[in-house]
Design a protein around this motif. Sequence first.
Motif, PDB file in Angstrom:
ATOM      1  N   UNK A   1      -8.379   4.063  -6.450  1.00  0.00           N
ATOM      2  CA  UNK A   1      -7.652   5.073  -5.696  1.00  0.00           C
ATOM      3  C   UNK A   1      -8.454   6.022  -5.798  1.00  0.00           C
ATOM      4  N   UNK A   2      -7.852   7.156  -4.999  1.00  0.00           N
ATOM      5  CA  UNK A   2      -9.035   8.115  -5.888  1.00  0.00           C
ATOM      6  C   UNK A   2      -8.165   9.613  -4.939  1.00  0.00           C
ATOM      7  N   UNK A   3      -8.004  11.071  -5.992  1.00  0.00           N
ATOM      8  CA  UNK A   3      -6.521  12.039  -5.410  1.00  0.00           C
ATOM      9  C   UNK A   3      -7.182  12.694  -4.243  1.00  0.00           C
ATOM     10  N   UNK A   4      -6.454  12.819  -3.202  1.00  0.00           N
ATOM     11  CA  UNK A   4      -6.954  13.410  -2.511  1.00  0.00           C
ATOM     12  C   UNK A   4      -5.743  14.994  -2.514  1.00  0.00           C
ATOM     13  N   UNK A   5      -4.915  15.147  -3.390  1.00  0.00           N
ATOM     14  CA  UNK A   5      -4.001  16.420  -3.570  1.00  0.00           C
ATOM     15  C   UNK A   5      -3.380  16.380  -4.460  1.00  0.00           C
ATOM     16  N   UNK A   6      -2.565  18.098  -3.751  1.00  0.00           N
ATOM     17  CA  UNK A   6      -1.135  17.425  -5.533  1.00  0.00           C
ATOM     18  C   UNK A   6      -1.402  17.903  -6.225  1.00  0.00           C
ATOM     19  N   UNK A   7      -0.525  17.743  -6.702  1.00  0.00           N
ATOM     20  CA  UNK A   7      -0.876  19.069  -8.912  1.00  0.00           C
ATOM     21  C   UNK A   7      -0.133  17.457  -9.774  1.00  0.00           C
TER      22      UNK A   7
ATOM     23  N   UNK B   1       0.322  -1.357   0.083  1.00  0.00           N
ATOM     24  CA  UNK B   1       0.377   0.094  -0.143  1.00  0.00           C
ATOM     25  C   UNK B   1       0.721   1.075   0.240  1.00  0.00           C
ATOM     26  N   UNK B   2       1.630   1.119   0.741  1.00  0.00           N
ATOM     27  CA  UNK B   2       2.947   2.202   0.700  1.00  0.00           C
ATOM     28  C   UNK B   2       3.177   2.820  -0.530  1.00  0.00           C
ATOM     29  N   UNK B   3       3.990   1.377  -0.731  1.00  0.00           N
ATOM     30  CA  UNK B   3       4.897   1.656  -2.307  1.00  0.00           C
ATOM     31  C   UNK B   3       3.902   2.305  -3.393  1.00  0.00           C
ATOM     32  N   UNK B   4       2.485   1.233  -3.499  1.00  0.00           N
ATOM     33  CA  UNK B   4       1.778   1.886  -3.973  1.00  0.00           C
ATOM     34  C   UNK B   4       1.463   3.531  -3.761  1.00  0.00           C
ATOM     35  N   UNK B   5       1.396   3.799  -3.342  1.00  0.00           N
ATOM     36  CA  UNK B   5       0.564   5.641  -2.476  1.00  0.00           C
ATOM     37  C   UNK B   5       2.199   6.006  -3.266  1.00  0.00           C
ATOM     38  N   UNK B   6       3.555   5.735  -2.954  1.00  0.00           N
ATOM     39  CA  UNK B   6       4.735   6.442  -3.041  1.00  0.00           C
ATOM     40  C   UNK B   6       4.805   6.573  -4.651  1.00  0.00           C
ATOM     41  N   UNK B   7       4.742   5.544  -5.309  1.00  0.00           N
ATOM     42  CA  UNK B   7       4.830   5.377  -6.803  1.00  0.00           C
ATOM     43  C   UNK B   7       3.832   6.655  -7.557  1.00  0.00           C
ATOM     44  N   UNK B   8       2.432   6.264  -6.608  1.00  0.00           N
ATOM     45  CA  UNK B   8       0.986   7.152  -7.625  1.00  0.00           C
ATOM     46  C   UNK B   8       1.976   9.054  -7.781  1.00  0.00           C
ATOM     47  N   UNK B   9       2.756   9.471  -6.144  1.00  0.00           N
ATOM     48  CA  UNK B   9       3.505  10.118  -6.536  1.00  0.00           C
ATOM     49  C   UNK B   9       4.163  10.794  -7.314  1.00  0.00           C
ATOM     50  N   UNK B  10       5.555   9.806  -7.235  1.00  0.00           N
ATOM     51  CA  UNK B  10       6.233  10.093  -8.166  1.00  0.00           C
ATOM     52  C   UNK B  10       5.509  10.404  -9.350  1.00  0.00           C
ATOM     53  N   UNK B  11       4.909   9.399  -9.857  1.00  0.00           N
ATOM     54  CA  UNK B  11       5.086   9.266 -11.519  1.00  0.00           C
ATOM     55  C   UNK B  11       4.229  10.229 -11.708  1.00  0.00           C
ATOM     56  N   UNK B  12       2.813  10.823 -10.902  1.00  0.00           N
ATOM     57  CA  UNK B  12       1.807  12.143 -11.186  1.00  0.00           C
ATOM     58  C   UNK B  12       1.362  13.437 -10.852  1.00  0.00           C
ATOM     59  N   UNK B  13       2.677  13.357  -9.358  1.00  0.00           N
ATOM     60  CA  UNK B  13       2.434  14.189  -9.011  1.00  0.00           C
ATOM     61  C   UNK B  13       1.309  14.571  -7.651  1.00  0.00           C
TER      62      UNK B  13
ATOM     63  N   UNK C   1      -1.772  13.005  -4.430  1.00  0.00           N
ATOM     64  CA  UNK C   1      -1.676  12.341  -3.126  1.00  0.00           C
ATOM     65  C   UNK C   1      -3.002  11.491  -3.445  1.00  0.00           C
ATOM     66  N   UNK C   2      -2.528   9.982  -3.517  1.00  0.00           N
ATOM     67  CA  UNK C   2      -3.680   9.767  -3.754  1.00  0.00           C
ATOM     68  C   UNK C   2      -3.935   8.622  -1.620  1.00  0.00           C
TER      69      UNK C   2
END
Length: 151
Positions: free
Chosen positions: A100-106, A55-67, A69-70
């Motif tokens: 997943x859903x977006x909860x923040x970030x750009x 779970x933590x790794x998937x959230x990290x990867x989403x952030x790295x690749x898309x900007x 927070x999910x």
Amino acid sequence: MDLHFSEYDTRLAGYAVIVNDSNEILLSWFNGGGEPSRALWTLPGGGIDYDESIEDGTVREIREETGFDAELLRPLTTHSFTEKRRGGRPFKGVQVVYLAEIVGGTLGTLEVDGTTDRAEWISVAALSRIRHARIIDVGLDAWRAERAQQR
């Protein structure tokens, strides 16, 4: 080929299906990792590090690749495949796909010198016309099946 788990390499990866109200899916552009002929669209996600939960790794990867927070809502499906790599040991990929859903970030790739060049919202209807990874179809099939059950 019947191999014991110690006789092949395994890669655990986590991915996310994130679809907005306009029926667009969030995808990342895999640049081919040095092989431009392998470049294609894929779900945001990727390999899970040894010391992190899936779970933590998937959230990290989403952030790295898309900007973005999910938040992972729930697992949608799993997918695995095997292949024989040139000159190497047999390989098994194990992929867990979350809703997943977006909860923040750009929107904007944060990865530096990695395999993701950009992320975009792409119409689900347009997927048949673009080069994309099988994991997108796997994830969307599970997403559609879940939506059909809810009706």
